[in-house]
Design an enzyme around this catalytic site. Structure first.
Site, mmCIF file in Angstrom:
data_model
loop_
_atom_site.group_PDB
_atom_site.id
_atom_site.type_symbol
_atom_site.label_atom_id
_atom_site.label_comp_id
_atom_site.label_asym_id
_atom_site.label_seq_id
_atom_site.Cartn_x
_atom_site.Cartn_y
_atom_site.Cartn_z
ATOM 1 N N HIS A 1 0.901 -1.588 0.089
ATOM 2 C CA HIS A 1 -0.029 -0.703 -0.446
ATOM 3 C C HIS A 1 0.891 1.409 -0.073
ATOM 4 O O HIS A 1 0.738 2.279 1.163
ATOM 5 C CB HIS A 1 -0.746 -0.051 1.219
ATOM 6 N N GLU B 1 -0.251 1.743 -5.857
ATOM 7 C CA GLU B 1 -0.259 0.109 -5.187
ATOM 8 C C GLU B 1 0.142 -1.034 -6.176
ATOM 9 O O GLU B 1 -1.249 -1.232 -6.938
ATOM 10 C CB GLU B 1 -1.068 -0.107 -3.839
HETATM 11 O O1 LIG Z 1 -7.035 3.222 6.212
HETATM 12 P P1 LIG Z 1 -6.634 1.994 5.419
HETATM 13 O O2 LIG Z 1 -7.290 1.105 6.261
HETATM 14 O O3 LIG Z 1 -5.214 2.038 6.106
HETATM 15 O O4 LIG Z 1 -6.789 2.133 4.183
HETATM 16 C C1 LIG Z 1 -7.034 2.687 2.969
HETATM 17 C C2 LIG Z 1 -7.173 2.971 2.003
HETATM 18 O O5 LIG Z 1 -6.579 1.911 1.295
HETATM 19 C C3 LIG Z 1 -7.200 1.668 -0.015
HETATM 20 O O6 LIG Z 1 -6.161 2.109 -0.605
HETATM 21 C C4 LIG Z 1 -8.367 1.644 -0.212
HETATM 22 O O7 LIG Z 1 -9.049 1.519 -1.573
HETATM 23 C C5 LIG Z 1 -9.086 2.526 0.504
HETATM 24 O O8 LIG Z 1 -10.100 1.892 0.295
HETATM 25 C C6 LIG Z 1 -9.280 2.646 2.299
HETATM 26 O O9 LIG Z 1 -9.277 3.335 2.397
#
Ligand SMILES: O=P(O)(O)OC[C@H]1O[C@H](O)[C@H](O)[C@@H](O)[C@@H]1O
Length: 297
Positions: A168, A268
């Site tokens: 990520h 990502e």
């Molecule tokens: O807040 P987190 O659980 O780390 O996720 C952060 C983000 O991750 C990804 O990119 C998803 O596509 C998003 O929908 C999400 O909000």
């Protein structure tokens, strides 16, 4: 000796590496002639990274993140495994390994300042309660003028399993409004903000507001051109057929200020949605990403 002292003792010969504690978390601080980085023991998470000769971080970190047990530091490269995104039954997004303390199996610094780290976790009672499969999971990091991360899944059980997963990666930008993303045009994405509507991507990507997209059939390198910082961040990958592009705009998640979304985008390397990975007993599979940077002009 507590855990922090043990790590500093065990890796005392590794020049440019020091372990510190911020909030609840133990962090490896890396400072060598080639690179500066922070890696959290929780999640084997790169928290920030840049080559030594860059003024600005390349891998972004929030200005005022929380360093808490059971919460990813906002930014860096959280490792999402064995599922990416939401789980059908659990409230835990992006799997559980980003909240686990990993074991640092080895750390070594080359004479030129390139740092190599090998992190590992294996299944335990807690993981088996969430996901009933035996595994050994390794993260291999090469941290220098480039950042290379490999996530190696080893199925140590006697049945096949299927995973989705992701690196990520948060990228640091001078300004999203003068940034373009090349390399994902010509295909389509699922738009999470519009009920996962399948949407064509005809042109290069500009960031004009909130976006949360999974691009499919994308095995190749993506280039993020940031006019404000006059540089191109290059995201290469292996073992991934899908790419997530995410910017929350003003709907920022915890650990991030609303104005900060002007300075980041996530690109990502993932296996998400239908891009699942099946792993037979005894088999190993790799998901990898390499981040590098070059001047724009
Ligand atoms: O807040 P987190 O659980 O780390 O996720 C952060 C983000 O991750 C990804 O990119 C998803 O596509 C998003 O929908 C999400 O909000």
């Amino acid at each position: 000796m507590d855990a922090l002292e043990t790590l500093n003792y065990k890796f005392a010969d590794c020049e440019g590496l020091e372990f510190v504690k911020i909030g609840d978390l133990t962090l490896a601080k890396i400072d060598t002639p080639l690179t500066q980085a922070i890696v959290a023991v929780q999640g084997a998470q790169i928290v920030e990274w840049k080559p030594a000769n860059e003024d600005q971080l390349v891998v972004w970190r929030a200005k005022e993140p929380t360093y808490e047990t059971g919460k990813s530091v906002r930014g860096g490269v959280p490792i999402c495994w064995p599922w990416f995104g939401n789980h059908p039954n659990l409230t835990m997004a992006h799997g559980f390994v980003r909240f686990k303390d990993w074991i640092l199996m080895n750390a070594q610094c080359d004479s030129d300042g390139q740092m190599h780290m090998h992190w590992r976790i294996t299944d335990d009672a807690e993981s088996l309660a969430l996901w009933p499969h035996r595994f050994e999971l390794d993260v291999i990091m090469h941290i220098g003028t480039e950042l290379r991360i490999q996530l190696v899944t080893h199925n140590t059980g006697d049945e096949s399993f299927s995973i989705t997963q992701g690196m990520h990666t948060y990228l640091n930008l001078g300004d999203t409004r003068s940034t373009v993303i090349r390399g994902l045009e010509g295909g389509y994405y699922l738009d999470k903000l519009k009920g996962f509507a399948r949407t064509p991507q005809d042109d290069i990507i500009t960031i004009t507001g909130a976006m949360d997209r999974i691009y499919f059939g994308t095995t190749h390198t993506v280039e993020v051109e940031d006019a404000e910082f006059n540089r191109v961040i290059v995201v290469a990958k292996e073992g991934s057929h899908s790419t997530v592009v995410w910017n929350p705009d003003e709907n920022v998640p915890s650990g991030m200020l609303p104005e900060e979304s002007r300075n980041m985008v996530c690109v990502e390397a993932v296996n998400a949605a239908d891009d699942t990975v099946s792993i037979a007993p005894g088999e190993r599979k790799i998901l990898g990403t390499t981040i590098s940077v070059r001047p724009m002009n």
